[in-house]
Design a protein around this motif. Structure first.
Motif, PDB file in Angstrom:
ATOM      1  N   GLY A  41     -17.649 -13.757  42.507  1.00 48.21           N
ATOM      2  CA  GLY A  41     -18.909 -13.118  42.868  1.00 48.21           C
ATOM      3  C   GLY A  41     -18.684 -11.734  43.463  1.00 48.21           C
ATOM      4  O   GLY A  41     -17.560 -11.381  43.842  1.00 48.21           O
ATOM      5  N   GLN A  66     -20.982 -20.507  35.115  1.00 49.03           N
ATOM      6  CA  GLN A  66     -22.078 -19.857  34.387  1.00 49.03           C
ATOM      7  C   GLN A  66     -23.381 -19.922  35.179  1.00 49.03           C
ATOM      8  O   GLN A  66     -24.104 -18.932  35.258  1.00 49.03           O
ATOM      9  N   ASN A  67     -23.667 -21.068  35.803  1.00 50.56           N
ATOM     10  CA  ASN A  67     -24.944 -21.197  36.508  1.00 50.56           C
ATOM     11  C   ASN A  67     -25.017 -20.332  37.762  1.00 50.56           C
ATOM     12  O   ASN A  67     -26.088 -20.160  38.331  1.00 50.56           O
ATOM     13  N   VAL A  69     -23.554 -17.141  37.733  1.00 54.29           N
ATOM     14  CA  VAL A  69     -23.430 -15.745  37.302  1.00 54.29           C
ATOM     15  C   VAL A  69     -24.693 -14.973  37.687  1.00 54.29           C
ATOM     16  O   VAL A  69     -24.612 -13.910  38.300  1.00 54.29           O
ATOM     17  N   ASP A  70     -25.855 -15.500  37.361  1.00 56.64           N
ATOM     18  CA  ASP A  70     -27.107 -14.815  37.680  1.00 56.64           C
ATOM     19  C   ASP A  70     -27.447 -14.883  39.162  1.00 56.64           C
ATOM     20  O   ASP A  70     -27.952 -13.922  39.729  1.00 56.64           O
ATOM     21  N   ARG A  71     -27.161 -16.002  39.814  1.00 57.01           N
ATOM     22  CA  ARG A  71     -27.510 -16.171  41.227  1.00 57.01           C
ATOM     23  C   ARG A  71     -26.612 -15.366  42.152  1.00 57.01           C
ATOM     24  O   ARG A  71     -27.080 -14.837  43.157  1.00 57.01           O
ATOM     25  N   GLU A  72     -25.310 -15.304  41.878  1.00 56.42           N
ATOM     26  CA  GLU A  72     -24.372 -14.617  42.764  1.00 56.42           C
ATOM     27  C   GLU A  72     -24.075 -13.199  42.312  1.00 56.42           C
ATOM     28  O   GLU A  72     -23.519 -12.419  43.062  1.00 56.42           O
ATOM     29  N   VAL A  73     -24.386 -12.891  41.116  1.00 52.61           N
ATOM     30  CA  VAL A  73     -24.050 -11.615  40.504  1.00 52.61           C
ATOM     31  C   VAL A  73     -22.528 -11.543  40.339  1.00 52.61           C
ATOM     32  O   VAL A  73     -21.777 -11.373  41.291  1.00 52.61           O
ATOM     33  N   ALA A  74     -22.074 -11.706  39.118  1.00 49.72           N
ATOM     34  CA  ALA A  74     -20.650 -11.783  38.808  1.00 49.72           C
ATOM     35  C   ALA A  74     -19.939 -10.470  39.106  1.00 49.72           C
ATOM     36  O   ALA A  74     -20.499  -9.380  38.965  1.00 49.72           O
ATOM     37  N   THR A  76     -18.165  -8.070  37.815  1.00 48.53           N
ATOM     38  CA  THR A  76     -17.821  -7.504  36.507  1.00 48.53           C
ATOM     39  C   THR A  76     -16.717  -6.452  36.594  1.00 48.53           C
ATOM     40  O   THR A  76     -16.174  -6.058  35.573  1.00 48.53           O
TER      41      THR A  76
END
Length: 188
Positions: A41, A66-67, A69-74, A76
């Motif tokens: 994260g 994967q679940n 990725v959107d909640r924690e902000v990966a 990148t």
């Protein structure tokens, strides 16, 4: 160079001192030439940790379900980011990749990760150092409870002895590095 797995909070509502602590540990991991293995994260203490590690020159390896990725902000910006199908596979990959573990202050997820890596060590599934970062007595209540379990023989003394404890960034990494060197000497 060792791969250091760090467990910590990803909450975005923490006091600045916790973010600073994570950042400082990340910087020191990089400065000492280690790779950081994180939960993948980029927010909360986890985000401060990875930013500090990159600032210190560390290679970063993140593992995130994967679940989340959107909640924690990966993260990148990670040198390598692995997306898993769930929390269990995240922990498994982190345990496989890291040579040692440091648990910073955190909540339920952080404790889950600590106990998973500690339990697998007590079952002799790995011999990787584990350090609990107990700054300002953050884990004091937990440690007292665990010592009570050991006194009642619910937890073996050998399991308690596995857990390194420090509340200082430099000393924590010194303890982990010394433990890694000791383990390497035992294998030689």
């Amino acid at each position: 160079m060792a791969s250091i797995g760090v467990f910590c909070a990803s909450s975005q509502r923490l006091e600045q001192r916790w973010l600073d602590l994570a950042h400082d540990l990340g910087v020191e991991i990089g400065r000492r030439g280690h790779e950081l293995v994180s939960g993948g994260g980029c927010v909360g203490m986890m985000g401060a940790l990875v930013d500090g590690a990159r600032e210190g020159g560390a290679r970063t390896y993140g593992v995130i379900p994967q679940n989340l990725v959107d909640r924690e902000v990966a993260d990148t910006k990670s040198d390598e980011l692995v997306v898993t199908d769930g929390l269990a596979s995240r922990k498994t990959l982190m345990i496989e990749r890291a040579d040692a573990f440091i648990t910073l202050p955190g909540g339920l997820g952080t404790l889950d990760e600590l106990f998973e890596v500690w339990t697998t060590a007590t079952l002799d599934l790995h011999r990787k150092p584990l350090l609990l970062f107990d700054v300002d007595g953050f884990y004091g209540g937990l440690l007292e409870w665990l010592r009570g379990l050991a006194r009642q023989e619910f937890v073996r003394a050998s399991a308690m002895a596995m857990l390194l404890i420090s509340g200082d960034v430099g000393e924590s990494l010194d303890l982990v590095e010394a433990s890694l060197l000791g383990a390497a000497a035992d294998r030689a």
